[in-house]
Write a protein that holds these residues in place. Structure first.
Motif, PDB file in Angstrom:
ATOM      1  N   GLU A 274      12.970 -46.885 -10.637  1.00 54.00           N
ATOM      2  CA  GLU A 274      13.013 -48.221 -10.043  1.00 54.00           C
ATOM      3  C   GLU A 274      13.967 -48.193  -8.860  1.00 54.00           C
ATOM      4  O   GLU A 274      14.997 -47.527  -8.912  1.00 54.00           O
ATOM      5  CB  GLU A 274      13.491 -49.240 -11.088  1.00 54.00           C
ATOM      6  N   THR A 275      13.619 -48.912  -7.808  1.00 55.35           N
ATOM      7  CA  THR A 275      14.506 -48.941  -6.648  1.00 55.35           C
ATOM      8  C   THR A 275      15.635 -49.938  -6.891  1.00 55.35           C
ATOM      9  O   THR A 275      15.433 -51.033  -7.404  1.00 55.35           O
ATOM     10  CB  THR A 275      13.771 -49.326  -5.346  1.00 55.35           C
TER      11      THR A 275
ATOM     12  N   TRP B  17      15.852 -44.992  -5.191  1.00 58.24           N
ATOM     13  CA  TRP B  17      15.148 -44.813  -6.471  1.00 58.24           C
ATOM     14  C   TRP B  17      16.118 -44.296  -7.528  1.00 58.24           C
ATOM     15  O   TRP B  17      16.836 -43.319  -7.299  1.00 58.24           O
ATOM     16  CB  TRP B  17      13.984 -43.835  -6.300  1.00 58.24           C
ATOM     17  N   LYS B  18      16.132 -44.971  -8.683  1.00 62.04           N
ATOM     18  CA  LYS B  18      16.979 -44.587  -9.812  1.00 62.04           C
ATOM     19  C   LYS B  18      16.091 -44.267 -11.007  1.00 62.04           C
ATOM     20  O   LYS B  18      15.088 -44.927 -11.255  1.00 62.04           O
ATOM     21  CB  LYS B  18      17.942 -45.723 -10.199  1.00 62.04           C
ATOM     22  N   GLU B  19      16.511 -43.264 -11.774  1.00 62.50           N
ATOM     23  CA  GLU B  19      15.769 -42.817 -12.950  1.00 62.50           C
ATOM     24  C   GLU B  19      16.360 -43.453 -14.208  1.00 62.50           C
ATOM     25  O   GLU B  19      17.568 -43.659 -14.314  1.00 62.50           O
ATOM     26  CB  GLU B  19      15.860 -41.297 -13.051  1.00 62.50           C
TER      27      GLU B  19
ATOM     28  N   TYR C 281       8.125 -50.747  -6.071  1.00 55.80           N
ATOM     29  CA  TYR C 281       9.540 -50.703  -6.440  1.00 55.80           C
ATOM     30  C   TYR C 281       9.788 -50.193  -7.858  1.00 55.80           C
ATOM     31  O   TYR C 281      10.939 -50.013  -8.252  1.00 55.80           O
ATOM     32  CB  TYR C 281      10.177 -52.092  -6.281  1.00 55.80           C
ATOM     33  N   TYR C 282       8.723 -49.924  -8.624  1.00 50.26           N
ATOM     34  CA  TYR C 282       8.903 -49.546 -10.020  1.00 50.26           C
ATOM     35  C   TYR C 282       7.685 -48.758 -10.477  1.00 50.26           C
ATOM     36  O   TYR C 282       6.556 -49.072 -10.109  1.00 50.26           O
ATOM     37  CB  TYR C 282       9.029 -50.821 -10.854  1.00 50.26           C
ATOM     38  N   GLN C 283       7.930 -47.747 -11.345  1.00 47.84           N
ATOM     39  CA  GLN C 283       6.835 -47.056 -12.031  1.00 47.84           C
ATOM     40  C   GLN C 283       7.363 -46.483 -13.331  1.00 47.84           C
ATOM     41  O   GLN C 283       8.515 -46.070 -13.413  1.00 47.84           O
ATOM     42  CB  GLN C 283       6.210 -45.989 -11.143  1.00 47.84           C
ATOM     43  N   HIS C 284       6.530 -46.541 -14.368  1.00 46.73           N
ATOM     44  CA  HIS C 284       6.923 -45.911 -15.632  1.00 46.73           C
ATOM     45  C   HIS C 284       5.729 -45.225 -16.283  1.00 46.73           C
ATOM     46  O   HIS C 284       4.584 -45.586 -16.047  1.00 46.73           O
ATOM     47  CB  HIS C 284       7.587 -46.902 -16.607  1.00 46.73           C
ATOM     48  N   THR C 285       6.062 -44.244 -17.115  1.00 47.71           N
ATOM     49  CA  THR C 285       5.112 -43.581 -17.998  1.00 47.71           C
ATOM     50  C   THR C 285       5.696 -43.700 -19.392  1.00 47.71           C
ATOM     51  O   THR C 285       6.893 -43.456 -19.596  1.00 47.71           O
ATOM     52  CB  THR C 285       4.954 -42.093 -17.625  1.00 47.71           C
ATOM     53  N   GLU C 286       4.864 -44.095 -20.345  1.00 43.74           N
ATOM     54  CA  GLU C 286       5.343 -44.321 -21.719  1.00 43.74           C
ATOM     55  C   GLU C 286       4.382 -43.695 -22.713  1.00 43.74           C
ATOM     56  O   GLU C 286       3.169 -43.764 -22.546  1.00 43.74           O
ATOM     57  CB  GLU C 286       5.457 -45.822 -21.983  1.00 43.74           C
ATOM     58  N   PHE C 287       4.956 -43.098 -23.756  1.00 40.97           N
ATOM     59  CA  PHE C 287       4.178 -42.546 -24.867  1.00 40.97           C
ATOM     60  C   PHE C 287       4.754 -43.099 -26.155  1.00 40.97           C
ATOM     61  O   PHE C 287       5.970 -43.228 -26.291  1.00 40.97           O
ATOM     62  CB  PHE C 287       4.257 -41.010 -24.887  1.00 40.97           C
TER      63      PHE C 287
ATOM     64  N   PHE D 176      13.793 -52.213 -30.117  1.00 40.67           N
ATOM     65  CA  PHE D 176      15.160 -51.808 -29.818  1.00 40.67           C
ATOM     66  C   PHE D 176      15.082 -50.611 -28.884  1.00 40.67           C
ATOM     67  O   PHE D 176      14.451 -49.609 -29.205  1.00 40.67           O
ATOM     68  CB  PHE D 176      15.925 -51.458 -31.099  1.00 40.67           C
ATOM     69  N   GLU D 177      15.731 -50.740 -27.712  1.00 43.52           N
ATOM     70  CA  GLU D 177      15.688 -49.697 -26.690  1.00 43.52           C
ATOM     71  C   GLU D 177      17.089 -49.161 -26.428  1.00 43.52           C
ATOM     72  O   GLU D 177      18.053 -49.926 -26.403  1.00 43.52           O
ATOM     73  CB  GLU D 177      15.186 -50.264 -25.358  1.00 43.52           C
ATOM     74  N   TYR D 178      17.153 -47.862 -26.206  1.00 42.35           N
ATOM     75  CA  TYR D 178      18.392 -47.240 -25.743  1.00 42.35           C
ATOM     76  C   TYR D 178      18.149 -46.847 -24.296  1.00 42.35           C
ATOM     77  O   TYR D 178      17.332 -45.970 -23.997  1.00 42.35           O
ATOM     78  CB  TYR D 178      18.747 -46.015 -26.584  1.00 42.35           C
ATOM     79  N   ARG D 179      18.828 -47.512 -23.376  1.00 45.09           N
ATOM     80  CA  ARG D 179      18.602 -47.308 -21.942  1.00 45.09           C
ATOM     81  C   ARG D 179      19.625 -46.328 -21.378  1.00 45.09           C
ATOM     82  O   ARG D 179      20.802 -46.644 -21.284  1.00 45.09           O
ATOM     83  CB  ARG D 179      18.684 -48.648 -21.216  1.00 45.09           C
ATOM     84  N   ARG D 180      19.157 -45.133 -20.999  1.00 46.91           N
ATOM     85  CA  ARG D 180      19.999 -44.146 -20.320  1.00 46.91           C
ATOM     86  C   ARG D 180      19.635 -44.195 -18.846  1.00 46.91           C
ATOM     87  O   ARG D 180      18.569 -43.733 -18.450  1.00 46.91           O
ATOM     88  CB  ARG D 180      19.770 -42.756 -20.904  1.00 46.91           C
ATOM     89  N   ARG D 181      20.551 -44.780 -18.058  1.00 43.59           N
ATOM     90  CA  ARG D 181      20.268 -45.059 -16.654  1.00 43.59           C
ATOM     91  C   ARG D 181      21.095 -44.163 -15.735  1.00 43.59           C
ATOM     92  O   ARG D 181      22.270 -43.915 -16.002  1.00 43.59           O
ATOM     93  CB  ARG D 181      20.564 -46.532 -16.349  1.00 43.59           C
ATOM     94  N   GLU D 182      20.462 -43.730 -14.647  1.00 43.68           N
ATOM     95  CA  GLU D 182      21.142 -42.905 -13.650  1.00 43.68           C
ATOM     96  C   GLU D 182      22.271 -43.707 -12.999  1.00 43.68           C
ATOM     97  O   GLU D 182      22.074 -44.833 -12.548  1.00 43.68           O
ATOM     98  CB  GLU D 182      20.124 -42.473 -12.585  1.00 43.68           C
TER      99      GLU D 182
END
Length: 172
Positions: free
Chosen positions: A66-67, A72-74, A39-45, A99-105
């Motif tokens: 993430e579903t 599935w939403k990006e 239900y979820y996958q991420h790649t982080e650098f 501190f995160e800035y979340r830009r969600r579909e």
């Protein structure tokens, strides 16, 4: 409250490229629904700069899917963090402030603060060390805690270049 047994599989590589700078790359998959459904996958650098022996700062970027209700939403998530570290009575502490800035579909963008306090206990047996951590998630738009994660686990050093963690995570 719903309960769900899940498996979170994370693979990460980290390396210093100078005395005070390091880079990290991480890939994570989460399988839920009693460990039946991805239900979820991420790649982080990210990069981190050690300002002193007890303080690090960094920048990172996470791209995830993430579903939501079977779709599935990006999400794109740039972030910055400050992490002080200290020791008290042999226990090593780190306090990551992210501190995160979340830009969600198909959703409003939002700022979120994540605070993760980790305690590495001074008990090491055969390269294995117990740890505890607690992470709060604060929606800065609403100004309230909307998630908490408690971790209890083991950090295991397999050899001079390879380590793993096994932990129980309780999320509310």
């Amino acid at each position: 409250a719903t309960q769900d047994s899940q498996l979170w599989k994370t693979a990460a590589i980290s390396g210093k490229f100078s005395k005070n700078w390091k880079a990290d790359l991480e890939q994570e998959f989460r399988i839920g629904d009693s460990m039946q459904q991805l239900y979820y996958q991420h790649t982080e650098f990210g990069v981190t700069r050690r300002l002193s022996s007890n303080l690090g700062v960094g920048l990172g970027y996470r791209h995830l899917y993430e579903t939501r209700r079977g779709v599935w939403k990006e999400e794109n998530r740039p972030a910055a963090h400050v992490t002080p570290t200290w020791e008290c009575a042999g226990v090593k502490f780190s306090d990551r402030n992210r501190f995160e800035y979340r830009r969600r579909e198909n959703a409003s963008a939002m700022w979120r603060y994540r605070n993760k306090l980790t305690a590495d206990l001074p008990l090491k047996v055969a390269g294995t060390q117990p740890f505890f951590a607690d992470e709060l998630f604060v929606d800065l738009g609403e100004g309230k805690v909307n998630r908490n994660r408690f971790y209890a686990g083991l950090k295991i050093k397999l050899n001079s270049r390879l380590k793993t963690e096994v932990f129980y995570l309780w999320q509310t």
